[in-house]
Design a protein around this motif. Sequence first.
Motif, short mmCIF file in Angstrom:
data_model
loop_
_atom_site.label_atom_id
_atom_site.label_comp_id
_atom_site.label_asym_id
_atom_site.label_seq_id
_atom_site.Cartn_x
_atom_site.Cartn_y
_atom_site.Cartn_z
N SER A 16 0.82 -1.21 0.00
CA SER A 16 0.00 0.00 0.00
C SER A 16 0.85 1.26 0.00
O SER A 16 0.32 2.37 -0.08
CB SER A 16 -0.93 0.00 1.22
OG SER A 16 -0.19 -0.12 2.42
N GLU A 29 -9.89 -2.25 1.51
CA GLU A 29 -11.06 -3.12 1.37
C GLU A 29 -10.91 -4.41 2.17
O GLU A 29 -11.89 -4.94 2.71
CB GLU A 29 -11.30 -3.44 -0.10
CG GLU A 29 -11.77 -2.23 -0.92
CD GLU A 29 -11.90 -2.54 -2.40
OE1 GLU A 29 -11.44 -3.64 -2.82
OE2 GLU A 29 -12.46 -1.70 -3.14
N GLN A 30 -9.68 -4.91 2.28
CA GLN A 30 -9.45 -6.16 3.00
C GLN A 30 -9.55 -6.01 4.51
O GLN A 30 -10.02 -6.91 5.20
CB GLN A 30 -8.06 -6.71 2.64
CG GLN A 30 -7.95 -7.26 1.22
CD GLN A 30 -6.51 -7.48 0.80
OE1 GLN A 30 -5.57 -7.24 1.57
NE2 GLN A 30 -6.31 -7.92 -0.44
N LEU A 31 -9.12 -4.85 5.05
CA LEU A 31 -8.95 -4.73 6.49
C LEU A 31 -9.67 -3.55 7.16
O LEU A 31 -10.05 -3.65 8.33
CB LEU A 31 -7.45 -4.60 6.82
CG LEU A 31 -6.58 -5.82 6.56
CD1 LEU A 31 -5.11 -5.44 6.74
CD2 LEU A 31 -6.96 -6.95 7.50
N GLN A 81 -6.85 -1.95 -2.19
CA GLN A 81 -7.09 -3.35 -1.83
C GLN A 81 -6.88 -3.58 -0.34
O GLN A 81 -7.66 -4.30 0.30
CB GLN A 81 -6.17 -4.27 -2.64
CG GLN A 81 -6.58 -4.42 -4.10
CD GLN A 81 -5.63 -5.29 -4.89
OE1 GLN A 81 -4.48 -5.51 -4.49
NE2 GLN A 81 -6.09 -5.79 -6.03
N ARG A 82 -5.84 -2.96 0.23
CA ARG A 82 -5.60 -3.14 1.67
C ARG A 82 -6.74 -2.51 2.47
O ARG A 82 -7.18 -3.07 3.48
CB ARG A 82 -4.26 -2.54 2.07
CG ARG A 82 -3.90 -2.86 3.54
CD ARG A 82 -2.41 -2.79 3.78
NE ARG A 82 -2.06 -3.05 5.18
CZ ARG A 82 -1.95 -4.27 5.71
NH1 ARG A 82 -2.17 -5.33 4.97
NH2 ARG A 82 -1.61 -4.43 6.97
N LYS A 132 -16.33 -3.90 8.32
CA LYS A 132 -15.45 -4.92 8.89
C LYS A 132 -15.16 -4.63 10.36
O LYS A 132 -15.08 -5.55 11.18
CB LYS A 132 -14.15 -5.00 8.10
CG LYS A 132 -14.24 -5.88 6.85
CD LYS A 132 -12.88 -6.06 6.20
CE LYS A 132 -12.93 -7.15 5.13
NZ LYS A 132 -13.93 -6.94 4.10
#
Length: 369
Positions: free
Chosen positions: A310, A348-350, A345-346, A355
Motif C-alpha cells: 500500500s 477493502e481487505q482490512l 485493496q488493503r 469490517k
Amino acid sequence: MKILQLGKFYPIGGGVEKVMYDLMLGLSSRGVDCDMMCAVRGSESYVKQLNDHAQLIGCASLTQAAATMLSPNMVQALYKARKDYDIIHIHHPDPMACVALYFSGYKGKVVLHWHSDILKQKHLLKLYQPFQKWLLQRADIIVGTTPTYVRESKYLADVQHKITSFPIGVVDAGLPDGENHIKTRYQGKKIIFSLGRLVEYKGYEYLIDAAQYLSDDYIVLIGGTGPLRKKLQAQIESLGLNDKVQLLGFIKDEELPMYYDACSLFVLSSVLKTEAFGIVQIEAMSYSRPVIATTIPGSGTHWVNAHKESGLNVEPRNAQELAQAVIEITEDKQTYEAYCKGARQRYEQLFTFDKMIDNCLEIYKNVVK
C-alpha cells in the motif's frame, strides 16, 4: 445484549473518541443497543437519544488535567447504570473512565480497548498505575488496534493470553461532488498531503526538510493546527520553501475528500509511539492513495501501511529517506498505479467500517459465551 462504550470525552477531538462514537453508531444501526458515556467539557450533564438503540451520555466535568477530564459525575452516572449493561467496552487511555468503572460496582463483562500506552503524562501514570493494573486484570478480553502494538507494549506482557486485535475502520466517503478546486489550484503539481495536529510527535519538521530533495514538480500540503505552527512556518521560510510547502491550517470535514482526491500520495511522518495507528493512513487508502509511513518501534503505523504493497515505510526522522520514498512511488507511472491499487485493496481487505463492526460484534459474542 446491551453495550456501553466508556471513555474519553465529547465532542470528538481525537482518534479514540472517534472510534467510540463510530462503534456506537455502527452497532446501533444493526439493532444492537449501544450507548456511549464520556466526560464533557462544561458543568452540564445531558443524555441525547441518537436513534432507537443509542444514547450519548455526557457527564459534566470539573476541569481538565494532564489530558484527562475530571468528572465525579461519571462515577455517579456509571454507578446508577451499572446493572443496565451486559458489556462495558472501555477505551484506554482514559484514567477517568477506569476510575469510574472501579467504583461503579459493575459485575458484567468488560472489553478493554487498548488504543495506546500512556507515554507523555509520566506523573499521571504513577498515580494511575494501580488502577491500570486492576483494569488489565478485570478485563475479560483486551483488544488492540494492531497486533504489533499490543504484542510489544510492556504493560501488556503479563496478559498476552487474553489479547486479540481488530483494526479501526472508516467509511468509504467516495469522490467529492462537483469540481475539485484543489486540483485546479495546484494544477501540474504532484501533491504530497499530510494531516494532523502540529505537535512534536508528528515529525513535520522532517517532512518539511524532505521537500528540499524534491523537484519543483512537487508541493507538500500539511493540514492541521497546533502549537508548532509558528516554528514550522519559520523553518519553511528559513529553507526558502514557501513555494513548495504550505501549512493549510484547519481543514473542514466536508473539504477533506477534495484533498485526498487531489493528492498523489499521503505521508505520515510521525516519530514517536504516541502515533499508535494513524487513521489518516486508511482514509488515504480508501481514496486509492499510496502512503508513506515511519517504522516507529512498538507502534502499529507500519503494520497499517503494508511495505511495498500500500506504500513504503521509512526510518523515522530521516528526511532524505522520506523524499526518496516519494520519488520511488511517483516517478514511474506503472509503479505508481500498482501502489494505488494496492492501497485500495488493503483498505477493502482490512479497514472498512463494516469490517470494524463485524469484528467488534464477534468479540462481544465470544465474551458473552
